[in-house]
Each structure stands twice: as C-alpha cells, then as structure tokens.
Design a protein around this motif. Structure first.
Motif, short mmCIF file in Angstrom:
data_model
loop_
_atom_site.label_atom_id
_atom_site.label_comp_id
_atom_site.label_asym_id
_atom_site.label_seq_id
_atom_site.Cartn_x
_atom_site.Cartn_y
_atom_site.Cartn_z
N ALA A 1 0.84 -1.20 0.00
CA ALA A 1 0.00 0.00 0.00
C ALA A 1 0.88 1.25 0.00
O ALA A 1 1.88 1.33 0.70
CB ALA A 1 -0.92 -0.01 1.22
N GLY A 2 0.51 2.21 -0.81
CA GLY A 2 1.23 3.47 -0.86
C GLY A 2 2.45 3.48 -1.76
O GLY A 2 3.10 4.51 -1.91
N ARG A 3 2.81 2.36 -2.39
CA ARG A 3 4.02 2.29 -3.23
C ARG A 3 3.74 2.34 -4.73
O ARG A 3 4.65 2.47 -5.53
CB ARG A 3 4.79 1.00 -2.93
N LEU A 4 2.47 2.23 -5.13
CA LEU A 4 2.14 2.14 -6.55
C LEU A 4 2.58 3.38 -7.32
O LEU A 4 3.24 3.29 -8.35
CB LEU A 4 0.65 1.89 -6.76
N ARG A 5 2.24 4.56 -6.84
CA ARG A 5 2.56 5.79 -7.59
C ARG A 5 4.07 5.95 -7.80
O ARG A 5 4.50 6.50 -8.81
CB ARG A 5 1.96 7.00 -6.90
N ALA A 6 4.88 5.46 -6.87
CA ALA A 6 6.33 5.56 -7.03
C ALA A 6 6.84 4.62 -8.12
O ALA A 6 7.90 4.86 -8.70
CB ALA A 6 7.02 5.24 -5.70
N ALA A 7 6.09 3.56 -8.42
CA ALA A 7 6.48 2.60 -9.46
C ALA A 7 5.98 3.02 -10.84
O ALA A 7 6.38 2.44 -11.85
CB ALA A 7 5.95 1.22 -9.12
N LEU A 8 5.10 4.01 -10.89
CA LEU A 8 4.56 4.49 -12.16
C LEU A 8 5.31 5.74 -12.59
O LEU A 8 5.85 6.46 -11.76
CB LEU A 8 3.07 4.81 -12.01
N GLY A 9 5.33 6.01 -13.89
CA GLY A 9 6.05 7.21 -14.31
C GLY A 9 5.82 7.56 -15.76
O GLY A 9 5.11 6.89 -16.49
N ILE A 10 6.46 8.64 -16.15
CA ILE A 10 6.37 9.16 -17.50
C ILE A 10 7.78 9.48 -17.97
O ILE A 10 8.59 10.05 -17.23
CB ILE A 10 5.50 10.43 -17.54
N ARG A 11 8.08 9.12 -19.22
CA ARG A 11 9.35 9.49 -19.84
C ARG A 11 9.05 10.50 -20.93
O ARG A 11 8.26 10.24 -21.82
CB ARG A 11 10.05 8.28 -20.43
#
Length: 124
Positions: A95-105
């Motif tokens: 919980a709480g770690r998903l946004r850190a694993a997502l991104g944009i290049r």
C-alpha cells in the motif's frame, strides 16, 4: 515503412514509435516482434535511429550500432522484469508504493543535436 524512408538521405535522424520493442527483449512473454529484423534492416543505413516503445512497462535504454531503443515505466501498472515469474502479470506492491512505481518518460529533440533529451519522472 520502405516507402517512408526510401527518399531520405542517410544523415536524416529517424525516430520510430512502436508498441512492442523492435528487438527480442523477452520473446517468451511476447516482448519482441517477428518483423523487427526486417524493420531494422531498412533503418541500418541511417546514422541515427531512435526507437521508442511501450508494452513492457520497464525503464530501459539499449544501443545496437546506430540504433538506440528506449522504453519507459508504466502509467498503469508495473510488470515484473523479464524472466521474473512465469508470465508478465501485474506486480502487487505494498500500500502506498504504486505511484512511485509508475512514471512518464519525456523525450525531447533539438534540431542540430544528435542526442535526444530524456526526462523520467515518477507519478509519486
């Protein structure tokens, strides 16, 4: 594609967008295409070729001769690294770690410069 590049000089910088990587990143998971060798053969005469792809939800850069391949992290859900597990199923994170694993290049090009400008940022 043959027609698209036929009239271009060999010093024309080429950028190719594809969903699946144009090299055999991990064929067992469908992370490569059967026609990639044909496409890359058409592009070998160009001095600078950049291939941007999605599909694999991985951040990587790979260079083979005059061709550089780039992919980015996912904006939806992370997948395991090639070979980690039997199939490319979504990775479950605490919980709480998903946004850190997502991104944009972001990829930028300035006329007259050989290198693309890459900027990676997390959605966290």
């Amino acid at each position: 594609m043959r027609q698209d590049v036929a009239g271009l000089s060999s010093d024309t910088p080429i950028v190719v967008f594809s969903h699946i990587p144009l090299f055999a990143m991990y064929p067992a998971w469908g992370w490569g295409t059967d026609d990639a060798a044909q496409v890359l053969a058409l592009l070998r005469r160009f001095a600078s070729v950049t291939c941007l792809n999605g599909h694999v939800h991985q951040l990587f850069t790979k260079t083979e001769g005059n061709v550089t391949f780039h992919s980015a992290t996912t904006t939806a859900y992370p997948l395991p690294h090639p070979g980690d597990g039997p199939a490319p199923a979504p990775v479950t994170l605490p919980a709480g770690r998903l946004r850190a694993a997502l991104g944009i290049r972001e990829v930028g090009y300035v006329r007259g410069r050989q290198q693309l400008a890459l900027r990676d940022r997390s959605l966290a």
